[in-house]
Motif scaffolding. Structure first.
Motif, PDB file in Angstrom:
ATOM      1  N   MET A   1       0.843  -1.192   0.000  1.00 43.35           N
ATOM      2  CA  MET A   1       0.000   0.000   0.000  1.00 43.35           C
ATOM      3  C   MET A   1       0.886   1.254   0.000  1.00 43.35           C
ATOM      4  O   MET A   1       1.825   1.352   0.787  1.00 43.35           O
ATOM      5  N   PRO A   2       0.607   2.220  -0.913  1.00 43.64           N
ATOM      6  CA  PRO A   2       1.378   3.462  -0.882  1.00 43.64           C
ATOM      7  C   PRO A   2       1.052   4.243   0.378  1.00 43.64           C
ATOM      8  O   PRO A   2      -0.056   4.148   0.913  1.00 43.64           O
ATOM      9  N   PRO A   3       2.013   5.025   0.889  1.00 44.34           N
ATOM     10  CA  PRO A   3       1.742   5.806   2.098  1.00 44.34           C
ATOM     11  C   PRO A   3       0.656   6.845   1.821  1.00 44.34           C
ATOM     12  O   PRO A   3       0.546   7.353   0.700  1.00 44.34           O
ATOM     13  N   PRO A   4      -0.170   7.157   2.817  1.00 43.99           N
ATOM     14  CA  PRO A   4      -1.220   8.165   2.602  1.00 43.99           C
ATOM     15  C   PRO A   4      -0.613   9.532   2.314  1.00 43.99           C
ATOM     16  O   PRO A   4       0.439   9.883   2.866  1.00 43.99           O
ATOM     17  N   GLN A   5      -1.263  10.271   1.436  1.00 44.20           N
ATOM     18  CA  GLN A   5      -0.778  11.616   1.123  1.00 44.20           C
ATOM     19  C   GLN A   5      -1.157  12.562   2.254  1.00 44.20           C
ATOM     20  O   GLN A   5      -2.254  12.481   2.808  1.00 44.20           O
ATOM     21  N   PRO A   6      -0.256  13.480   2.612  1.00 48.86           N
ATOM     22  CA  PRO A   6      -0.533  14.357   3.755  1.00 48.86           C
ATOM     23  C   PRO A   6      -1.530  15.449   3.410  1.00 48.86           C
ATOM     24  O   PRO A   6      -1.726  15.801   2.246  1.00 48.86           O
ATOM     25  N   THR A   7      -2.176  15.972   4.453  1.00 53.59           N
ATOM     26  CA  THR A   7      -2.947  17.190   4.263  1.00 53.59           C
ATOM     27  C   THR A   7      -1.971  18.335   4.009  1.00 53.59           C
ATOM     28  O   THR A   7      -0.799  18.270   4.388  1.00 53.59           O
ATOM     29  N   LEU A   8      -2.446  19.379   3.377  1.00 58.53           N
ATOM     30  CA  LEU A   8      -1.532  20.429   2.939  1.00 58.53           C
ATOM     31  C   LEU A   8      -2.202  21.792   2.941  1.00 58.53           C
ATOM     32  O   LEU A   8      -3.430  21.913   3.019  1.00 58.53           O
ATOM     33  N   ILE A   9      -1.362  22.803   2.857  1.00 62.15           N
ATOM     34  CA  ILE A   9      -1.798  24.175   2.581  1.00 62.15           C
ATOM     35  C   ILE A   9      -1.224  24.535   1.227  1.00 62.15           C
ATOM     36  O   ILE A   9      -0.019  24.369   0.986  1.00 62.15           O
ATOM     37  N   ARG A  10      -2.080  24.988   0.332  1.00 65.77           N
ATOM     38  CA  ARG A  10      -1.641  25.328  -1.020  1.00 65.77           C
ATOM     39  C   ARG A  10      -1.392  26.833  -1.122  1.00 65.77           C
ATOM     40  O   ARG A  10      -2.296  27.644  -0.935  1.00 65.77           O
ATOM     41  N   VAL A  11      -0.150  27.184  -1.408  1.00 64.34           N
ATOM     42  CA  VAL A  11       0.227  28.573  -1.650  1.00 64.34           C
ATOM     43  C   VAL A  11      -0.004  28.876  -3.124  1.00 64.34           C
ATOM     44  O   VAL A  11       0.416  28.100  -3.993  1.00 64.34           O
ATOM     45  N   ILE A  12      -0.666  29.979  -3.400  1.00 67.51           N
ATOM     46  CA  ILE A  12      -0.895  30.347  -4.793  1.00 67.51           C
ATOM     47  C   ILE A  12      -0.438  31.782  -5.050  1.00 67.51           C
ATOM     48  O   ILE A  12      -0.293  32.593  -4.136  1.00 67.51           O
ATOM     49  N   ASP A  13      -0.198  32.060  -6.312  1.00 67.13           N
ATOM     50  CA  ASP A  13       0.102  33.419  -6.770  1.00 67.13           C
ATOM     51  C   ASP A  13      -0.541  33.593  -8.131  1.00 67.13           C
ATOM     52  O   ASP A  13      -0.522  32.675  -8.962  1.00 67.13           O
ATOM     53  N   LEU A  14      -1.128  34.745  -8.353  1.00 64.73           N
ATOM     54  CA  LEU A  14      -1.781  35.054  -9.623  1.00 64.73           C
ATOM     55  C   LEU A  14      -1.080  36.198 -10.328  1.00 64.73           C
ATOM     56  O   LEU A  14      -0.650  37.168  -9.697  1.00 64.73           O
ATOM     57  N   GLU A  15      -0.973  36.081 -11.641  1.00 65.68           N
ATOM     58  CA  GLU A  15      -0.651  37.224 -12.505  1.00 65.68           C
ATOM     59  C   GLU A  15      -1.924  37.543 -13.280  1.00 65.68           C
ATOM     60  O   GLU A  15      -2.625  36.620 -13.730  1.00 65.68           O
ATOM     61  N   THR A  16      -2.224  38.816 -13.424  1.00 65.00           N
ATOM     62  CA  THR A  16      -3.520  39.235 -13.957  1.00 65.00           C
ATOM     63  C   THR A  16      -3.358  40.383 -14.953  1.00 65.00           C
ATOM     64  O   THR A  16      -2.265  40.902 -15.162  1.00 65.00           O
ATOM     65  N   THR A  17      -4.487  40.785 -15.537  1.00 66.13           N
ATOM     66  CA  THR A  17      -4.492  41.953 -16.425  1.00 66.13           C
ATOM     67  C   THR A  17      -4.606  43.249 -15.650  1.00 66.13           C
ATOM     68  O   THR A  17      -4.459  44.330 -16.219  1.00 66.13           O
ATOM     69  N   GLY A  18      -4.898  43.177 -14.364  1.00 64.24           N
ATOM     70  CA  GLY A  18      -5.066  44.356 -13.527  1.00 64.24           C
ATOM     71  C   GLY A  18      -5.551  43.960 -12.154  1.00 64.24           C
ATOM     72  O   GLY A  18      -5.558  42.781 -11.789  1.00 64.24           O
ATOM     73  N   GLU A  19      -5.987  44.940 -11.373  1.00 62.89           N
ATOM     74  CA  GLU A  19      -6.221  44.712  -9.953  1.00 62.89           C
ATOM     75  C   GLU A  19      -7.661  44.397  -9.578  1.00 62.89           C
ATOM     76  O   GLU A  19      -7.893  43.893  -8.473  1.00 62.89           O
TER      77      GLU A  19
END
Length: 255
Positions: free
Chosen positions: A1-19
């Motif tokens: 059995m593969p080890p269970p995947q951990p819970t996580l916090i996902r860091v994100i960053d966006l690039e956009t056309t404006g604010e």
């Protein structure tokens, strides 16, 4: 059995056309996960990544000059609503989302896309945990702190979605190893607690250093972060908790 995947916090960053959506839209999203290891320490997890997004409108030269993403780079990319949900909501493993100055990302990453996720703002949390830093931008903190284990080249170029998420993830990792997820979320829901005065004769001084008249004046400021910072310092001087704004002018709180 593969080890269970951990819970996580996902860091994100966006690039956009404006604010400001809906007038502006996303052109790139980057992400990097942070997870709790078996040793009880938080560490970066997985490779992260980025996806281009078709914003459905021309990219203004002003924003191209920041992130260098051109119309031809996103012409064949998928739409935001096709990209956002699977990247923002790796259910059921995600504890929260995180970003530096998260209020910007939250405008585009609505609760409908995030399944109502909690957010951690690493800018607001840096003000609390590292108030001695002269500045609090993502990149300034990178070089002021020099986080252990960061690959310098992987965090470049700045102002692109994955490198910025990667850098932010190191700040988040170190924050999580100082305090709890719950505390970071709680701080992120409050206004920013700024350690130093932004403008006027006391510019650059700590709120704890200014006199009471100046402090009370800042308690009437239009900026919610300045008001909150002044109120918190005033409450500290009175030996109490946060000042309750129940319609009583700050001057009357002295009586």
């Amino acid at each position: 059995m593969p080890p269970p995947q951990p819970t996580l916090i996902r860091v994100i960053d966006l690039e956009t056309t404006g604010e400001k959506p809906p007038a502006h839209a996303v052109v790139e999203i980057g992400w990097q996960d942070v997870a709790l290891g078996a040793d009880g320490r938080w560490e970066l997890y997985g490779e992260g990544g980025s996806r281009m997004v078709n914003p459905g409108r021309p990219i203004p030269p002003l924003t191209m000059a920041v992130h260098h993403i051109r119309d031809e780079d996103v012409a064949d990319a998928p739409w935001w609503h096709d990209v956002a949900r699977p990247l923002l909501d790796p259910w059921p493993r995600r504890l929260a989302l995180a970003a530096h100055r998260a209020s910007f990302e939250e405008q585009f990453c609505t609760p409908a896309l995030t399944r109502g996720a909690d957010w951690i703002c690493t800018y607001k949390c840096a003000l609390r945990l590292w108030p001695g830093s002269p500045r609090f931008s993502n990149q300034y903190l990178r070089y002021w702190r020099m986080p252990e284990g960061m690959d310098h080249e992987r965090g470049l170029p700045a102002h692109r979605a994955f490198p910025d998420a990667y850098v932010t993830a190191f700040h988040l990792r170190d924050m999580l190893n100082e305090t709890s997820v719950e505390q970071l979320i709680a701080w992120s829901k409050e206004p920013a607690l700024e350690p130093r005065v932004r403008y006027g004769p006391d510019r650059g001084r700590e709120y704890a250093e200014i006199d009471e008249d100046a402090l009370i004046a800042f308690m009437n400021d239009r900026d919610p972060d300045i008001r909150f910072s002044a109120e918190t310092e005033y409450a500290r001087r009175q030996g109490g908790g946060a000042v309750k704004r129940s319609g009583v002018p700050p001057q009357d709180l002295l009586l």
